[in-house]
Structures are given as C-alpha cells and as structure tokens.
Enzyme design. Structure first.
Site, PDB file in Angstrom:
ATOM      1  N   LYS A  43       0.830  -1.217   0.000  1.00 20.89           N
ATOM      2  CA  LYS A  43       0.000   0.000   0.000  1.00 20.89           C
ATOM      3  C   LYS A  43       0.858   1.257   0.000  1.00 20.89           C
ATOM      4  O   LYS A  43       0.615   2.192  -0.765  1.00 20.89           O
ATOM      5  CB  LYS A  43      -0.931   0.037   1.231  1.00 20.89           C
ATOM      6  CG  LYS A  43      -1.904  -1.121   1.326  1.00 20.89           C
ATOM      7  CD  LYS A  43      -2.863  -0.967   2.510  1.00 20.89           C
ATOM      8  CE  LYS A  43      -2.201  -0.942   3.861  1.00 20.89           C
ATOM      9  NZ  LYS A  43      -1.562  -2.209   4.259  1.00 20.89           N
ATOM     10  N   ARG A  79      -9.219   1.065   9.017  1.00 16.79           N
ATOM     11  CA  ARG A  79      -8.785  -0.288   9.369  1.00 16.79           C
ATOM     12  C   ARG A  79      -9.838  -1.016  10.190  1.00 16.79           C
ATOM     13  O   ARG A  79      -9.630  -2.174  10.549  1.00 16.79           O
ATOM     14  CB  ARG A  79      -7.511  -0.200  10.190  1.00 16.79           C
ATOM     15  CG  ARG A  79      -6.245  -0.638   9.421  1.00 16.79           C
ATOM     16  CD  ARG A  79      -5.108  -0.550  10.392  1.00 16.79           C
ATOM     17  NE  ARG A  79      -3.897  -1.198  10.074  1.00 16.79           N
ATOM     18  CZ  ARG A  79      -2.851  -0.614   9.491  1.00 16.79           C
ATOM     19  NH1 ARG A  79      -2.940   0.610   9.037  1.00 16.79           N
ATOM     20  NH2 ARG A  79      -1.737  -1.288   9.353  1.00 16.79           N
ATOM     21  N   ARG A 127      12.206  -5.684   4.683  1.00 14.00           N
ATOM     22  CA  ARG A 127      12.135  -4.333   4.114  1.00 14.00           C
ATOM     23  C   ARG A 127      12.834  -3.281   4.966  1.00 14.00           C
ATOM     24  O   ARG A 127      12.927  -3.393   6.185  1.00 14.00           O
ATOM     25  CB  ARG A 127      10.680  -3.936   3.827  1.00 14.00           C
ATOM     26  CG  ARG A 127       9.826  -3.724   5.035  1.00 14.00           C
ATOM     27  CD  ARG A 127       8.382  -3.441   4.631  1.00 14.00           C
ATOM     28  NE  ARG A 127       7.555  -3.165   5.784  1.00 14.00           N
ATOM     29  CZ  ARG A 127       6.260  -2.889   5.724  1.00 14.00           C
ATOM     30  NH1 ARG A 127       5.625  -2.874   4.565  1.00 14.00           N
ATOM     31  NH2 ARG A 127       5.591  -2.632   6.819  1.00 14.00           N
ATOM     32  N   ARG A 166      11.608  -0.652  10.524  1.00 12.77           N
ATOM     33  CA  ARG A 166      10.556  -0.350  11.489  1.00 12.77           C
ATOM     34  C   ARG A 166      10.605  -1.289  12.680  1.00 12.77           C
ATOM     35  O   ARG A 166      10.878  -2.479  12.529  1.00 12.77           O
ATOM     36  CB  ARG A 166       9.181  -0.474  10.807  1.00 12.77           C
ATOM     37  CG  ARG A 166       8.817   0.747  10.000  1.00 12.77           C
ATOM     38  CD  ARG A 166       7.593   0.565   9.176  1.00 12.77           C
ATOM     39  NE  ARG A 166       6.483  -0.075   9.877  1.00 12.77           N
ATOM     40  CZ  ARG A 166       5.285  -0.246   9.334  1.00 12.77           C
ATOM     41  NH1 ARG A 166       5.052   0.187   8.099  1.00 12.77           N
ATOM     42  NH2 ARG A 166       4.324  -0.836  10.004  1.00 12.77           N
ATOM     43  N   ARG A 199      -0.117  -8.610  13.345  1.00 13.06           N
ATOM     44  CA  ARG A 199      -0.652  -7.611  12.406  1.00 13.06           C
ATOM     45  C   ARG A 199      -1.546  -8.282  11.367  1.00 13.06           C
ATOM     46  O   ARG A 199      -2.574  -7.722  10.970  1.00 13.06           O
ATOM     47  CB  ARG A 199       0.506  -6.837  11.759  1.00 13.06           C
ATOM     48  CG  ARG A 199       1.192  -5.922  12.777  1.00 13.06           C
ATOM     49  CD  ARG A 199       2.582  -5.504  12.366  1.00 13.06           C
ATOM     50  NE  ARG A 199       2.600  -4.673  11.188  1.00 13.06           N
ATOM     51  CZ  ARG A 199       3.704  -4.431  10.477  1.00 13.06           C
ATOM     52  NH1 ARG A 199       4.866  -4.961  10.840  1.00 13.06           N
ATOM     53  NH2 ARG A 199       3.641  -3.656   9.429  1.00 13.06           N
TER      54      ARG A 199
HETATM   55  P1  AMP Z   1       1.144   0.662   8.993  1.00 17.06           P
HETATM   56  O1  AMP Z   1       2.301   1.576   8.776  1.00 17.06           O
HETATM   57  O2  AMP Z   1      -0.073   1.045   8.205  1.00 17.06           O
HETATM   58  O3  AMP Z   1       1.512  -0.792   8.833  1.00 17.06           O
HETATM   59  O4  AMP Z   1       0.712   0.835  10.527  1.00 17.06           O
HETATM   60  C1  AMP Z   1       1.615   0.510  11.567  1.00 17.06           C
HETATM   61  C2  AMP Z   1       0.855   0.369  12.881  1.00 17.06           C
HETATM   62  O5  AMP Z   1       0.221   1.627  13.198  1.00 17.06           O
HETATM   63  C3  AMP Z   1      -0.291  -0.639  12.861  1.00 17.06           C
HETATM   64  O6  AMP Z   1       0.143  -1.976  13.114  1.00 17.06           O
HETATM   65  C4  AMP Z   1      -1.179  -0.101  13.984  1.00 17.06           C
HETATM   66  O7  AMP Z   1      -0.638  -0.388  15.260  1.00 17.06           O
HETATM   67  C5  AMP Z   1      -1.058   1.406  13.769  1.00 17.06           C
HETATM   68  N1  AMP Z   1      -2.080   1.923  12.831  1.00 17.06           N
HETATM   69  C6  AMP Z   1      -1.865   2.494  11.610  1.00 17.06           C
HETATM   70  N2  AMP Z   1      -3.010   2.861  11.041  1.00 17.06           N
HETATM   71  C7  AMP Z   1      -3.992   2.512  11.910  1.00 17.06           C
HETATM   72  C8  AMP Z   1      -5.410   2.605  11.894  1.00 17.06           C
HETATM   73  N3  AMP Z   1      -6.060   3.138  10.835  1.00 17.06           N
HETATM   74  N4  AMP Z   1      -6.090   2.140  12.965  1.00 17.06           N
HETATM   75  C9  AMP Z   1      -5.464   1.616  14.032  1.00 17.06           C
HETATM   76  N5  AMP Z   1      -4.133   1.475  14.114  1.00 17.06           N
HETATM   77  C10 AMP Z   1      -3.388   1.920  13.064  1.00 17.06           C
END
Ligand code: AMP
Length: 221
Positions: A15, A90, A129, A163, A174
């Site tokens: 994404k 989400r 990554r 990360r 996740r």
């Molecule tokens: P991402 O970078 O999108 O993989 O997000 C990393 C982490 O941020 C996720 O595993 C969640 O802990 C948190 N996170 C990101 N976006 C959301 C969301 N829309 N709702 C809840 N938690 C989020």
C-alpha cells in the site's frame, strides 16, 4: 485529478509503495496513518505515548485516536488536491467515521482498492524491508537491494531504517488484526459499488499499472 482513494490490503501488501507512486503521478496526497503515528511516537507527543506499545505489539491503535488524526489531516489545504488513504480505515467504525467526514465536506470515495496478497508471502516481504532514513525510498533485502550496497539509489543517503514492528513475531499479530478487524470493511465498500481488486503478488510496476487503470476509469475489476 482530484480523486479520493483508499488502498486496502494486508500489512506488507504494498500500500505504501503504491500510494507514493500514485501521489507522484496524479498530484494526490498520501495520507498514511502508520506514518503519522510513527511521527507522533518519534516526537514523544501524548498520542505517540499512547500508541507506541500498541504498535510494537502489532495491534490497532484506538479508533478515537486515528479518526481524530485523519479528521485534522484532511482539513489541511494540501488535501484539497485529493488524497490516497494508506492504512486507514482499518475497522468498520473507522470506515463509517470516514464516510461522515467526507459527506460533511461534499466528497466521496472514488475507489477503495484491495491489493490482495496471501499471508504466506507477507512474512518475507515485511521482515526484509527497510527505507532510506533521508528520503524514505523503500528497499528489500531479497527483492530490491540498493544498486550500491549501503547507499540509497535516490538520494545517496547512507542511513537506513527498519521499522520496530517489522519483525517475524509482530507480523503474525498484524495479519491477525487485518483479518479480524480490517477485512470486514471490504463488504462496506462493495455495497457502495466502489470496491476494486488488484493482484498484489505481481511485480511492483504491474500493480501500479492496474491501479492507474482503475484511477483513470479504464478498468473494472
Ligand atoms: P502501517 O504503517 O499502516 O503498517 O501501521 C503501523 C501500525 O500503526 C499498525 O500496526 C497499527 O498499530 C497502527 N495503525 C496504523 N493505522 C492505523 C489505523 N487506521 N487504525 C489503528 N491502528 C493503526
């Protein structure tokens, strides 16, 4: 082109990579709640303090926090150009809240695009990554190494970042959160008639091609 897009799909499904490409090609703004939360953690803000442990455990941050962040963000002038939501919504509650925010502004989602990748491919994608600490360009230990080891192809930077949550133990959490809490929003967009599907196992450029066809209304999938 002022479009309002959502990229859906599992963590590590591409994404963020694809949102950056669409941002460049169409002048849209990438709105990544993951990036915003990581910035909040790095700054040590109240939101960051609340989110840190939840993110490191691979769980979802509360709807209230994330909805508040997006509500503020889409009021900013640059979001008027149109945006690509990456990592939001989400949960069904987030999808419903987004709908209200957009309706109140006379906007709607043009396409919610699921980038589908099977779980079996995700662990290798995520654990390998890393990004350039200076310009954010993305790399992978197996699939996309810098041309010169240790040097960013795009900006020459020599610092790379992994990360905190990109480890094998957290990936499964996740993925579980994705299937339990995020996948149920797909029918929400299907009912609205704006859900599209792209095969995220294809090479990056081919995925981008399919996404662009959808954005430009050249493909129905
Ligand atoms: P991402 O970078 O999108 O993989 O997000 C990393 C982490 O941020 C996720 O595993 C969640 O802990 C948190 N996170 C990101 N976006 C959301 C969301 N829309 N709702 C809840 N938690 C989020």
């Amino acid at each position: 082109m002022s479009k309002h897009l959502i990229l859906l799909g599992p963590p590590g499904g591409g994404k963020g990579t694809q949102a950056k490409k669409l941002q460049e090609d169409y002048g849209l703004v990438q709105l990544s709640t993951g990036d915003m939360l990581r910035a909040a953690v790095a700054s040590g803000s109240e939101i960051g303090k609340k989110a840190k442990a939840v993110m490191e455990a691979g769980q979802l941050v509360s709807d209230d926090i994330v909805i508040g962040i997006i509500d503020e963000r889409i009021k900013q002038p640059d979001a008027k150009k149109g945006f690509i939501l990456d990592g939001f919504p989400r949960t069904v509650a987030q999808a419903e809240a987004l709908d209200k925010m957009l309706t109140a502004r006379g906007l709607k989602i043009d396409a919610a695009i699921e980038i589908r990748v099977p779980d079996s491919m995700i662990v290798e994608r995520i654990t390998g990554r890393f990004t350039c600490g200076k310009c954010g360009a993305g790399y992978h230990d197996s699939f996309q190494r810098p041309k010169v080891d240790g040097t960013c192809d795009s900006c020459g930077g020599r610092e790379f970042i992994r990360r905190a949550d990109d480890n094998a133990a957290t990936v499964q959490q996740r993925l579980d959160a994705y299937h339990a809490q995020t996948a149920p929003i797909l029918p929400f967009y299907e009912k609205k008639g704006c859900l599209r599907l792209v095969d995220g196992t294809l090479p990056i450029d081919q995925v981008t091609g399919h996404l662009k066809n959808i954005v430009e209304g050249k493909a129905v999938s």
